[in-house]
Enzyme design. Structure first.
Site, PDB file in Angstrom:
ATOM      1  N   LYS A 194     -11.739 -25.837 -44.044  1.00  0.00           N
ATOM      2  CA  LYS A 194     -11.160 -25.332 -42.794  1.00  0.00           C
ATOM      3  C   LYS A 194     -10.518 -23.988 -43.095  1.00  0.00           C
ATOM      4  O   LYS A 194     -10.138 -23.720 -44.237  1.00  0.00           O
ATOM      5  CB  LYS A 194     -10.090 -26.305 -42.277  1.00  0.00           C
ATOM      6  CG  LYS A 194      -9.782 -26.155 -40.809  1.00  0.00           C
ATOM      7  CD  LYS A 194     -10.777 -26.885 -39.917  1.00  0.00           C
ATOM      8  CE  LYS A 194     -10.603 -26.514 -38.465  1.00  0.00           C
ATOM      9  NZ  LYS A 194     -11.464 -27.309 -37.586  1.00  0.00           N
ATOM     10  N   ASP A 253     -13.365 -22.945 -33.951  1.00  0.00           N
ATOM     11  CA  ASP A 253     -12.337 -23.941 -33.619  1.00  0.00           C
ATOM     12  C   ASP A 253     -11.475 -23.261 -32.555  1.00  0.00           C
ATOM     13  O   ASP A 253     -11.948 -22.322 -31.884  1.00  0.00           O
ATOM     14  CB  ASP A 253     -11.507 -24.315 -34.872  1.00  0.00           C
ATOM     15  CG  ASP A 253     -10.589 -25.513 -34.641  1.00  0.00           C
ATOM     16  OD1 ASP A 253     -11.074 -26.650 -34.606  1.00  0.00           O
ATOM     17  OD2 ASP A 253      -9.359 -25.320 -34.493  1.00  0.00           O
TER      18      ASP A 253
HETATM   19  P1  NDP Z   1     -10.510 -23.565 -27.479  1.00  0.00           P
HETATM   20  O1  NDP Z   1      -9.767 -22.448 -28.073  1.00  0.00           O
HETATM   21  O2  NDP Z   1     -11.817 -23.331 -26.836  1.00  0.00           O
HETATM   22  O3  NDP Z   1      -9.584 -24.331 -26.405  1.00  0.00           O
HETATM   23  C1  NDP Z   1      -8.353 -24.864 -26.771  1.00  0.00           C
HETATM   24  C2  NDP Z   1      -7.683 -25.413 -25.535  1.00  0.00           C
HETATM   25  O4  NDP Z   1      -6.515 -26.128 -25.916  1.00  0.00           O
HETATM   26  C3  NDP Z   1      -7.229 -24.336 -24.571  1.00  0.00           C
HETATM   27  O5  NDP Z   1      -7.238 -24.843 -23.266  1.00  0.00           O
HETATM   28  C4  NDP Z   1      -5.794 -24.077 -25.050  1.00  0.00           C
HETATM   29  O6  NDP Z   1      -4.934 -23.528 -24.073  1.00  0.00           O
HETATM   30  C5  NDP Z   1      -5.339 -25.472 -25.410  1.00  0.00           C
HETATM   31  N1  NDP Z   1      -4.316 -25.396 -26.462  1.00  0.00           N
HETATM   32  C6  NDP Z   1      -4.405 -24.790 -27.664  1.00  0.00           C
HETATM   33  N2  NDP Z   1      -3.250 -24.875 -28.327  1.00  0.00           N
HETATM   34  C7  NDP Z   1      -2.415 -25.547 -27.508  1.00  0.00           C
HETATM   35  C8  NDP Z   1      -1.074 -25.962 -27.627  1.00  0.00           C
HETATM   36  N3  NDP Z   1      -0.362 -25.707 -28.726  1.00  0.00           N
HETATM   37  N4  NDP Z   1      -0.533 -26.653 -26.588  1.00  0.00           N
HETATM   38  C9  NDP Z   1      -1.248 -26.910 -25.463  1.00  0.00           C
HETATM   39  N5  NDP Z   1      -2.531 -26.544 -25.296  1.00  0.00           N
HETATM   40  C10 NDP Z   1      -3.094 -25.870 -26.308  1.00  0.00           C
HETATM   41  O7  NDP Z   1     -10.637 -24.653 -28.662  1.00  0.00           O
HETATM   42  P2  NDP Z   1     -11.625 -25.906 -28.778  1.00  0.00           P
HETATM   43  O8  NDP Z   1     -11.908 -26.462 -27.436  1.00  0.00           O
HETATM   44  O9  NDP Z   1     -12.752 -25.501 -29.650  1.00  0.00           O
HETATM   45  O10 NDP Z   1     -10.735 -26.922 -29.633  1.00  0.00           O
HETATM   46  C11 NDP Z   1      -9.889 -27.897 -29.018  1.00  0.00           C
HETATM   47  C12 NDP Z   1      -9.586 -29.014 -30.018  1.00  0.00           C
HETATM   48  O11 NDP Z   1     -10.817 -29.622 -30.437  1.00  0.00           O
HETATM   49  C13 NDP Z   1      -8.882 -28.579 -31.299  1.00  0.00           C
HETATM   50  O12 NDP Z   1      -8.018 -29.621 -31.733  1.00  0.00           O
HETATM   51  C14 NDP Z   1     -10.027 -28.445 -32.283  1.00  0.00           C
HETATM   52  O13 NDP Z   1      -9.592 -28.574 -33.631  1.00  0.00           O
HETATM   53  C15 NDP Z   1     -10.886 -29.626 -31.865  1.00  0.00           C
HETATM   54  N6  NDP Z   1     -12.272 -29.559 -32.288  1.00  0.00           N
HETATM   55  C16 NDP Z   1     -13.071 -28.506 -31.926  1.00  0.00           C
HETATM   56  C17 NDP Z   1     -14.395 -28.471 -32.322  1.00  0.00           C
HETATM   57  C18 NDP Z   1     -15.338 -27.415 -31.854  1.00  0.00           C
HETATM   58  O14 NDP Z   1     -16.540 -27.562 -32.103  1.00  0.00           O
HETATM   59  N7  NDP Z   1     -14.896 -26.376 -31.172  1.00  0.00           N
HETATM   60  C19 NDP Z   1     -14.958 -29.520 -33.217  1.00  0.00           C
HETATM   61  C20 NDP Z   1     -14.051 -30.626 -33.455  1.00  0.00           C
HETATM   62  C21 NDP Z   1     -12.761 -30.610 -33.030  1.00  0.00           C
HETATM   63  P3  NDP Z   1      -4.464 -22.003 -24.213  1.00  0.00           P
HETATM   64  O15 NDP Z   1      -5.634 -21.200 -23.697  1.00  0.00           O
HETATM   65  O16 NDP Z   1      -3.258 -21.919 -23.350  1.00  0.00           O
HETATM   66  O17 NDP Z   1      -4.159 -21.751 -25.658  1.00  0.00           O
END
Ligand code: NDP
Length: 464
Positions: free
Chosen positions: A144, A184
Site C-alpha cells: 500500500k 484508492d
Molecule cells: P474515492 O476517493 O473515490 O471516494 C472516497 C469517498 O469517501 C468520498 O465520497 C469521500 O468524501 C469519502 N471520504 C473519504 N475520507 C473520508 C472521511 N475521512 N470521512 C468521511 N468521508 C470520507 O475513494 P474510493 O471509493 O476508491 O475508496 C473508498 C473506500 O474503499 C476506501 O476505504 C478504500 O480504501 C476502499 N477500497 C477502494 C478500492 C478501490 O478499488 N478504489 C478497493 C478496495 C477498497 P470526500 O470527497 O468528502 O473526501
C-alpha cells in the site's frame, strides 16, 4: 544488545525461542514495537484475535514465528515529494510505499492521496491487503502507499505536477514483477494516467506497472466497477445463505466516490433501493431511491465537476444531514464505502435496531471494534472489508494477466471472473468461519482463510 534485553525485562518482547502465550500478550508486543500506530494496532488485533485459536491448534506457525514475521513489513519506503503549485510556489508532501508481504506474488495494493495519510494508516491498509489478496486466489502479495497530498481544490495541472514528482521517486522501487500499485481514496483514473505517463517516460517501457489504467492504454474493462460490484456480489452471497436477496431491499450506502457509485449501480441491477450517499461533509437521504438518472448525476458531480454531495439534495429536493453519516436511517442492508472507522459502536447498534440484517464493507476497516462486536453478538450477516471489497484488487490481478498476455478480455469475461472470485471468497469464509450453531463468522473465516496461504508460503520460502 542493551535495547532488546531491556525490552525483554519489561516483558514486551517474548524471550528468544518462546512463543507469546496469548493474543493479548502478542498485541502488547506489537504495540511496544510500533508505538503510536493506532490504526495498525487495530487491524492487527482484529486478525490476531480471530486466528489465535487456529494458531494454537497448529503450533508450527507459532514455532516458526510467523505472527511476529507477518506483522513486520518487508520494506517501508518514505520519500519527499516537492512540486510547484499554480502560483509557482514550492509545496512539499510526504510519499510512502509499504511493501508488506511478497511471499505469494509481487506486492499489490493501492495508492491513497488524502491529508490524513500517515505511516499507521498505510501499514493498516498494507496489512489488510496481504490477507485480502490471498483470499482472491490470485498470486499477489500485499502493499500500500500514497501521500498526505490532498487533490481536493487543486487544479488538473497541480495534480499532474504532483503525480509526476511522486512517480519520479516511486518508479525506482516498482515494476510489473516487483510491485504494482493501483488507486484508492483520492487516486482515480486521472491520477493513474499522470502516474503511468511519468513512469513510461522515465523508464521507456510500456508495461503493466499500475492497474486501474484507462481502457485505451492497457486498462481492463470492469476495473472501475470492480470494488463496488464485488461488494454487492458478496452481500448477495451472504443474503443467499438465509434464502434472501437484494430484491426489494432498502440499502444505505456511505461515500460517493468510486466504490460507492458502482455499489449503487449493482444494487439497482439486483432490484434493491439505495437511499443514501455521503461525503466528508454530510449525508443525503432520498427515501424514494437513488435511481439510474440520479446516479448518473452523482457520477458527473463527483468525477467531473468534483462537487459536494449536498448539491444532490438541492437538485432532487431531499434531506441533507450536515455532518452526519448514513447509519441512522431505516435500511435492511448497509454498505459502508467511504473510509476507515466510519461506523461507531452506537451506529452499529442503531443499524441493527432499525432493521439492518446485512453489512458488507466496500471500504477498508470502516467499522470500529465495538461495532464489529455488536454485529457478531446480534448474529447479523457481517462481511469485513478484506473479503467483501476484494473484487477491486481481484480485477487488478486480472488486468495484470491481460497485460502480460497482451490481450483484452470482454466485459462479460471479466465480470464473470469477478463474480466467480467473490463466490469463492464467500465459500472460503464459510469453510473457516461456520460455527457449530450454523452462524457464519465472516471475520474469522476471512482472516484464517487469508492467513493459511501466506503463512504456508512463508514457511516454504525459509527464514527470509
Ligand atoms: P474515492 O476517493 O473515490 O471516494 C472516497 C469517498 O469517501 C468520498 O465520497 C469521500 O468524501 C469519502 N471520504 C473519504 N475520507 C473520508 C472521511 N475521512 N470521512 C468521511 N468521508 C470520507 O475513494 P474510493 O471509493 O476508491 O475508496 C473508498 C473506500 O474503499 C476506501 O476505504 C478504500 O480504501 C476502499 N477500497 C477502494 C478500492 C478501490 O478499488 N478504489 C478497493 C478496495 C477498497 P470526500 O470527497 O468528502 O473526501
Amino acid at each position: 544488545m542493551g535495547f532488546p534485553v531491556q525490552r525483554r525485562a519489561w516483558g514486551l518482547i517474548p524471550e528468544e525461542g518462546k512463543m507469546p502465550s496469548s493474543a493479548k500478550a502478542f498485541m502488547e508486543y506489537v504495540v511496544a514495537k510500533n508505538p503510536g500506530e493506532k490504526e495498525f494496532h487495530q487491524a492487527v488485533e482484529e486478525v490476531i484475535e480471530s486466528i489465535w485459536p487456529y494458531l494454537q491448534q497448529h503450533p508450527h506457525y507459532l514455532e516458526a514465528r510467523i505472527p511476529e514475521r507477518i506483522v513486520e513489513p518487508e520494506r517501508v519506503i518514505l520519500f519527499r515529494v516537492p512540486w510547484l503549485d499554480d502560483k509557482g510556489q514550492v509545496q512539499v508532501n510526504k510519499g510512502y510505499r509499504i511493501e508488506f508481504n511478497g511471499s505469494i506474488g509481487p506486492y499489490k495494493g493501492g495508492l491513497r492521496f488524502h491529508p490524513t495519510v500517515n505511516l499507521s494508516i498505510l501499514k493498516f491498509l498494507g496489512f489488510e491487503q496481504v490477507f485480502k489478496n490471498s483470499l482472491t486466489t490470485l498470486p499477489m502479495g500485499g502493499g500500500k502507499g500514497g501521500s498526505d497530498f490532498d487533490p481536493k481544490g487543486k487544479s488538473d495541472n497541480e495534480v499532474m505536477r504532483f503525480c509526476q514528482s511522486f512517480m519520479t521517486e516511486l518508479q525506482r522501487h516498482i515494476g510489473p514483477n516487483t510491485d504494482v500499485p493501483a488507486g484508492d481514496i483520492g487516486v482515480g483514473g486521472r491520477e493513474i494516467g499522470y502516474l503511468f505517463g511519468q513512469y513510461k517516460r522515465m523508464r521507456n517501457e510500456f508495461t503493466g506497472v499500475l492497474t486501474g489504467k484507462g481502457i485505451n492504454w492497457g486498462g481492463s474493462l470492469i476495473r472501475p466497477e470492480a470494488t463496488g460490484y464485488g461488494t454487492v456480489y458478496f452481500a448477495e452471497e451472504m443474503l443467499n445463505t438465509r434464502g434472501d436477496s437484494f430484491k426489494g431491499k432498502t440499502v444505505a450506502v456511505s461515500g460517493s466516490g468510486n466504490v460507492a457509485q458502482f455499489a449503487v449501480e449493482k444494487v439497482l441491477e439486483l432490484g434493491g433501493l439505495p437511499v443514501t450517499l455521503s461525503d466528508s461533509n454530510g449525508t443525503i437521504y432520498d427515501p424514494k431511491g437513488i435511481d439510474r438518472d440520479k446516479l448518473e448525476y452523482v457520477m458527473d458531480l463527483k468525477n467531473i465537476k468534483r462537487g459536494r454531495i449536498h448539491e444532490y439534495a438541492e437538485k432532487y429536493n431531499c434531506e441533507y444531514q450536515e455532518g452526519q453519516r448514513p447509519w441512522g436511517v431505516e435500511c435492511t442492508v448497509a454498505l459502508p464505502c467511504a473510509t476507515q472507522n466510519e461506523v461507531s459502536g452506537e451506529e452499529a447498534a442503531a443499524l441493527v435496531k432499525n432493521g439492518c440484517i446485512c453489512i458488507a464493507e466496500g471500504a477498508n476497516m470502516p467499522t470500529v471494534p465495538e461495532g464489529i462486536d455488536v454485529f457478531l453478538k446480534e448474529k447479523v450477516l457481517y462481511g469485513p472489508g478484506k473479503a467483501a471489497n476484494a473484487g477491486g484488487v481481484a480485477v487488478s490481478g486480472l488486468e495484470m494477466s491481460q497485460n502480460s498476455m497482451r490481450i483484452g478480455w470482454t466485459r462479460e469475461e471479466v465480470d464473470g471472473r469477478l463474480h466467480q472470485i467473490m463466490k469463492d471468497i464467500h465459500s472460503t469464509c464459510v469453510k473457516y468461519g461456520k460455527q457449530e450453531d450454523g452462524f457464519i463468522n465472516y471475520v474469522s473465516g476471512a482472516n484464517i482463510g487469508g492467513f493459511i496461504k501466506v503463512a504456508d508460503s512463508m514457511l516454504d520460502l525459509g527464514v527470509v
